[in-house]
Motif scaffolding. Sequence first.
Motif, PDB file in Angstrom:
ATOM      1  N   ASP A  77       0.843  -1.190   0.000  1.00  9.75           N
ATOM      2  CA  ASP A  77       0.000   0.000   0.000  1.00  9.75           C
ATOM      3  C   ASP A  77       0.887   1.251   0.000  1.00  9.75           C
ATOM      4  O   ASP A  77       1.657   1.464   0.940  1.00  9.75           O
ATOM      5  CB  ASP A  77      -0.897  -0.054   1.243  1.00  9.75           C
ATOM      6  CG  ASP A  77      -1.865   1.103   1.343  1.00  9.75           C
ATOM      7  OD1 ASP A  77      -1.576   2.196   0.813  1.00  9.75           O
ATOM      8  OD2 ASP A  77      -2.919   0.921   1.975  1.00  9.75           O
ATOM      9  N   GLY A  78       0.772   2.065  -1.059  1.00 13.16           N
ATOM     10  CA  GLY A  78       1.592   3.262  -1.180  1.00 13.16           C
ATOM     11  C   GLY A  78       1.382   4.246  -0.049  1.00 13.16           C
ATOM     12  O   GLY A  78       2.316   4.881   0.425  1.00 13.16           O
ATOM     13  N   LYS A  79       0.134   4.358   0.425  1.00 16.71           N
ATOM     14  CA  LYS A  79      -0.177   5.305   1.511  1.00 16.71           C
ATOM     15  C   LYS A  79       0.556   4.906   2.794  1.00 16.71           C
ATOM     16  O   LYS A  79       1.169   5.740   3.458  1.00 16.71           O
ATOM     17  CB  LYS A  79      -1.693   5.342   1.726  1.00 16.71           C
ATOM     18  CG  LYS A  79      -2.174   6.410   2.690  1.00 16.71           C
ATOM     19  CD  LYS A  79      -3.702   6.406   2.695  1.00 16.71           C
ATOM     20  CE  LYS A  79      -4.373   7.478   3.477  1.00 16.71           C
ATOM     21  NZ  LYS A  79      -3.838   7.917   4.708  1.00 16.71           N
ATOM     22  N   VAL A  80       0.505   3.636   3.125  1.00 17.02           N
ATOM     23  CA  VAL A  80       1.174   3.124   4.330  1.00 17.02           C
ATOM     24  C   VAL A  80       2.688   3.317   4.200  1.00 17.02           C
ATOM     25  O   VAL A  80       3.353   3.769   5.144  1.00 17.02           O
ATOM     26  CB  VAL A  80       0.820   1.634   4.568  1.00 17.02           C
ATOM     27  CG1 VAL A  80       1.638   1.057   5.711  1.00 17.02           C
ATOM     28  CG2 VAL A  80      -0.669   1.476   4.840  1.00 17.02           C
ATOM     29  N   PHE A 110       4.366   5.503   2.303  1.00 14.41           N
ATOM     30  CA  PHE A 110       4.712   6.926   2.371  1.00 14.41           C
ATOM     31  C   PHE A 110       4.623   7.432   3.809  1.00 14.41           C
ATOM     32  O   PHE A 110       5.507   8.149   4.276  1.00 14.41           O
ATOM     33  CB  PHE A 110       3.803   7.746   1.438  1.00 14.41           C
ATOM     34  CG  PHE A 110       4.239   9.179   1.314  1.00 14.41           C
ATOM     35  CD1 PHE A 110       5.371   9.513   0.580  1.00 14.41           C
ATOM     36  CD2 PHE A 110       3.521  10.193   1.923  1.00 14.41           C
ATOM     37  CE1 PHE A 110       5.788  10.837   0.466  1.00 14.41           C
ATOM     38  CE2 PHE A 110       3.919  11.515   1.823  1.00 14.41           C
ATOM     39  CZ  PHE A 110       5.056  11.839   1.087  1.00 14.41           C
ATOM     40  N   GLU A 111       3.575   7.043   4.518  1.00 11.83           N
ATOM     41  CA  GLU A 111       3.423   7.466   5.918  1.00 11.83           C
ATOM     42  C   GLU A 111       4.592   6.984   6.771  1.00 11.83           C
ATOM     43  O   GLU A 111       5.068   7.706   7.644  1.00 11.83           O
ATOM     44  CB  GLU A 111       2.082   6.989   6.481  1.00 11.83           C
ATOM     45  CG  GLU A 111       0.917   7.803   5.942  1.00 11.83           C
ATOM     46  CD  GLU A 111      -0.451   7.253   6.308  1.00 11.83           C
ATOM     47  OE1 GLU A 111      -0.543   6.199   6.987  1.00 11.83           O
ATOM     48  OE2 GLU A 111      -1.456   7.890   5.908  1.00 11.83           O
ATOM     49  N   ILE A 165       4.121   4.564  -4.499  1.00 15.30           N
ATOM     50  CA  ILE A 165       4.071   5.963  -4.051  1.00 15.30           C
ATOM     51  C   ILE A 165       3.716   6.885  -5.208  1.00 15.30           C
ATOM     52  O   ILE A 165       2.906   7.804  -5.060  1.00 15.30           O
ATOM     53  CB  ILE A 165       5.399   6.364  -3.381  1.00 15.30           C
ATOM     54  CG1 ILE A 165       5.536   5.623  -2.042  1.00 15.30           C
ATOM     55  CG2 ILE A 165       5.467   7.874  -3.155  1.00 15.30           C
ATOM     56  CD1 ILE A 165       6.834   5.854  -1.328  1.00 15.30           C
ATOM     57  N   LEU A 190       0.070   6.621  -5.899  1.00  8.60           N
ATOM     58  CA  LEU A 190      -0.682   7.280  -4.829  1.00  8.60           C
ATOM     59  C   LEU A 190      -0.878   8.764  -5.131  1.00  8.60           C
ATOM     60  O   LEU A 190      -1.949   9.316  -4.904  1.00  8.60           O
ATOM     61  CB  LEU A 190       0.059   7.098  -3.495  1.00  8.60           C
ATOM     62  CG  LEU A 190      -0.513   7.804  -2.273  1.00  8.60           C
ATOM     63  CD1 LEU A 190      -1.870   7.206  -1.890  1.00  8.60           C
ATOM     64  CD2 LEU A 190       0.470   7.695  -1.103  1.00  8.60           C
ATOM     65  N   PHE A 191       0.147   9.408  -5.660  1.00  5.54           N
ATOM     66  CA  PHE A 191       0.092  10.848  -5.934  1.00  5.54           C
ATOM     67  C   PHE A 191      -0.074  11.172  -7.425  1.00  5.54           C
ATOM     68  O   PHE A 191       0.093  12.320  -7.828  1.00  5.54           O
ATOM     69  CB  PHE A 191       1.348  11.529  -5.384  1.00  5.54           C
ATOM     70  CG  PHE A 191       1.469  11.370  -3.903  1.00  5.54           C
ATOM     71  CD1 PHE A 191       0.518  11.917  -3.051  1.00  5.54           C
ATOM     72  CD2 PHE A 191       2.507  10.652  -3.355  1.00  5.54           C
ATOM     73  CE1 PHE A 191       0.602  11.753  -1.680  1.00  5.54           C
ATOM     74  CE2 PHE A 191       2.614  10.489  -1.978  1.00  5.54           C
ATOM     75  CZ  PHE A 191       1.659  11.038  -1.140  1.00  5.54           C
ATOM     76  N   LYS A 222       0.375  15.679   6.547  1.00 10.45           N
ATOM     77  CA  LYS A 222      -0.668  15.615   5.522  1.00 10.45           C
ATOM     78  C   LYS A 222      -0.155  16.266   4.234  1.00 10.45           C
ATOM     79  O   LYS A 222       0.389  17.368   4.257  1.00 10.45           O
ATOM     80  CB  LYS A 222      -1.908  16.364   6.014  1.00 10.45           C
ATOM     81  CG  LYS A 222      -3.067  16.289   5.072  1.00 10.45           C
ATOM     82  CD  LYS A 222      -4.302  16.942   5.656  1.00 10.45           C
ATOM     83  CE  LYS A 222      -5.413  16.752   4.645  1.00 10.45           C
ATOM     84  NZ  LYS A 222      -6.403  17.743   4.655  1.00 10.45           N
ATOM     85  N   VAL A 223      -0.343  15.564   3.105  1.00  9.09           N
ATOM     86  CA  VAL A 223       0.034  16.123   1.811  1.00  9.09           C
ATOM     87  C   VAL A 223      -0.972  17.225   1.492  1.00  9.09           C
ATOM     88  O   VAL A 223      -2.172  16.971   1.400  1.00  9.09           O
ATOM     89  CB  VAL A 223       0.049  15.044   0.706  1.00  9.09           C
ATOM     90  CG1 VAL A 223       0.351  15.663  -0.647  1.00  9.09           C
ATOM     91  CG2 VAL A 223       1.069  13.966   1.032  1.00  9.09           C
TER      92      VAL A 223
END
Length: 136
Positions: free
Chosen positions: A3-6, A8-9, A92, A95-96, A112-113
């Motif tokens: 998961d890209g969000k996980v 990146f976080e 990633i 994700l963006f 937060k982005v």
Amino acid sequence: FKDGKVLFEELIKPYKGKVIYVDFWGTWCSPCKENMKYAKDIKNKLKDQDVVFMYFANNSPETSWKNVIKEMDLTGENVIHYRLPDNQEKLIEQLFSVKKYPTYLLVNKEGKVVNIDALMPIQGDDVVKQITELLK
């Protein structure tokens, strides 16, 4: 990571409380390297501020990656470089919605982005202003 969000976080977690200026680039990308020439001036203007400059290299062989970092003097206490495995880099970038290089993002102090189309370093003082707003 799947998961890209996980992912990146996890990568930004150590820098919570700081503004992060993210640069997606590649050693093969001339506009990326052209913009990097202006990064040092921005770093100097934001010296001693809570700002981190984070670089994600896309499809860049390790030797040329290291050479560009050295050549462009992209080092310092507040400079982070990632050359992730292709599958993680893709997560990633997806994700963006990174479709062009270079691409810049801004992450606020809370992690937060807040801008997925941030200004380029060549835009100098406007980039400094954009980051300074997030530092308030």
